[in-house]
Design a protein around this motif. Structure first.
Motif, PDB file in Angstrom:
ATOM      1  N   VAL A  12       4.905  -2.719  12.500  1.00  0.00           N
ATOM      2  CA  VAL A  12       6.095  -2.010  12.047  1.00  0.00           C
ATOM      3  C   VAL A  12       7.312  -2.587  12.749  1.00  0.00           C
ATOM      4  N   HIS A  13       8.330  -2.936  11.949  1.00  0.00           N
ATOM      5  CA  HIS A  13       9.586  -3.464  12.482  1.00  0.00           C
ATOM      6  C   HIS A  13      10.715  -2.709  11.790  1.00  0.00           C
ATOM      7  N   GLY A  14      11.251  -1.707  12.482  1.00  0.00           N
ATOM      8  CA  GLY A  14      12.320  -0.893  11.899  1.00  0.00           C
ATOM      9  C   GLY A  14      11.808  -0.110  10.712  1.00  0.00           C
ATOM     10  N   ASP A  15      12.399  -0.369   9.542  1.00  0.00           N
ATOM     11  CA  ASP A  15      12.026   0.361   8.331  1.00  0.00           C
ATOM     12  C   ASP A  15      11.133  -0.457   7.409  1.00  0.00           C
ATOM     13  N   SER A  16      10.442  -1.472   7.960  1.00  0.00           N
ATOM     14  CA  SER A  16       9.497  -2.241   7.141  1.00  0.00           C
ATOM     15  C   SER A  16       8.211  -2.452   7.934  1.00  0.00           C
ATOM     16  N   LEU A  17       7.153  -2.709   7.198  1.00  0.00           N
ATOM     17  CA  LEU A  17       5.875  -3.014   7.827  1.00  0.00           C
ATOM     18  C   LEU A  17       5.165  -4.085   7.024  1.00  0.00           C
ATOM     19  N   GLU A  18       4.271  -4.790   7.708  1.00  0.00           N
ATOM     20  CA  GLU A  18       3.514  -5.867   7.078  1.00  0.00           C
ATOM     21  C   GLU A  18       2.198  -6.014   7.816  1.00  0.00           C
ATOM     22  N   GLY A  19       1.137  -6.262   7.056  1.00  0.00           N
ATOM     23  CA  GLY A  19      -0.163  -6.444   7.677  1.00  0.00           C
ATOM     24  C   GLY A  19      -1.237  -6.615   6.641  1.00  0.00           C
ATOM     25  N   THR A  20      -2.425  -6.079   6.949  1.00  0.00           N
ATOM     26  CA  THR A  20      -3.568  -6.237   6.051  1.00  0.00           C
ATOM     27  C   THR A  20      -4.342  -4.939   5.907  1.00  0.00           C
ATOM     28  N   SER A  21      -5.106  -4.893   4.821  1.00  0.00           N
ATOM     29  CA  SER A  21      -6.072  -3.833   4.567  1.00  0.00           C
ATOM     30  C   SER A  21      -7.393  -4.527   4.266  1.00  0.00           C
ATOM     31  N   ARG A  22      -8.457  -3.990   4.807  1.00  0.00           N
ATOM     32  CA  ARG A  22      -9.760  -4.614   4.597  1.00  0.00           C
ATOM     33  C   ARG A  22     -10.756  -3.542   4.165  1.00  0.00           C
ATOM     34  N   ALA A  23     -11.572  -3.874   3.182  1.00  0.00           N
ATOM     35  CA  ALA A  23     -12.630  -2.989   2.694  1.00  0.00           C
ATOM     36  C   ALA A  23     -13.966  -3.654   2.966  1.00  0.00           C
ATOM     37  N   GLY A  24     -14.609  -3.257   4.052  1.00  0.00           N
ATOM     38  CA  GLY A  24     -15.911  -3.824   4.391  1.00  0.00           C
ATOM     39  C   GLY A  24     -15.864  -5.328   4.529  1.00  0.00           C
ATOM     40  N   ARG A  25     -16.737  -6.006   3.795  1.00  0.00           N
ATOM     41  CA  ARG A  25     -16.823  -7.472   3.884  1.00  0.00           C
ATOM     42  C   ARG A  25     -15.908  -8.184   2.902  1.00  0.00           C
ATOM     43  N   LEU A  26     -15.181  -7.422   2.102  1.00  0.00           N
ATOM     44  CA  LEU A  26     -14.255  -8.041   1.155  1.00  0.00           C
ATOM     45  C   LEU A  26     -13.131  -8.737   1.911  1.00  0.00           C
ATOM     46  N   PRO A  27     -12.505  -9.744   1.300  1.00  0.00           N
ATOM     47  CA  PRO A  27     -11.378 -10.413   1.963  1.00  0.00           C
ATOM     48  C   PRO A  27     -10.235  -9.425   2.228  1.00  0.00           C
ATOM     49  N   ALA A  28      -9.487  -9.669   3.274  1.00  0.00           N
ATOM     50  CA  ALA A  28      -8.340  -8.822   3.600  1.00  0.00           C
ATOM     51  C   ALA A  28      -7.280  -8.952   2.513  1.00  0.00           C
ATOM     52  N   SER A  29      -6.599  -7.841   2.243  1.00  0.00           N
ATOM     53  CA  SER A  29      -5.495  -7.818   1.278  1.00  0.00           C
ATOM     54  C   SER A  29      -4.194  -7.627   2.035  1.00  0.00           C
TER      55      SER A  29
END
Length: 114
Positions: free
Chosen positions: A82-99
């Motif tokens: 989180v940087h101020g009013d924005s965020l960036e990163g990933t979501s991962r579902a088990g062994r599926l590639p990160a989104s």
């Protein structure tokens, strides 16, 4: 304010998220709030509201888990910066590639027409 409150205050509020998955972009709304001295949250999207679990804050890095049933039944693990009013990163579902996850904080209260 306690030290824990100071450490997590930057996160509290309503966030509009976009998750770029292999099947397309998924829009969601996540709200982080302080309840009874603890940081809690709920995610809304695809016609369901789900609680956030295991919310952890380490500097600008925020992680949490949640389960969804739409469009598929999945257990998701998020890791965002989180940087101020924005965020960036990933979501991962088990062994599926990160989104890739991006988001912006709403400047109007939840439920208010924009």
């Amino acid at each position: 304010m306690t030290a824990d409150t100071d450490r997590t205050a930057f996160l509290e509020g309503v966030w509009d998220l976009t998750v770029a998955t292999p099947i397309g972009r998924i829009k969601a709304v996540v709200e982080f709030l302080r309840r009874d001295g603890s940081l809690t949250g709920v995610a809304s999207g695809a016609g369901e509201d789900v609680p956030l679990r295991d919310i952890a804050v380490d500097g600008p890095r925020v992680t949490w888990e949640q389960s969804v049933t739409r469009p598929l039944r999945l257990n998701l693990a998020f890791a965002v910066d989180v940087h101020g009013d924005s965020l960036e990163g990933t979501s991962r579902a088990g062994r599926l590639p990160a989104s890739k996850v991006t988001g912006t904080r709403r400047t109007t209260p939840a439920g208010t027409a924009e």
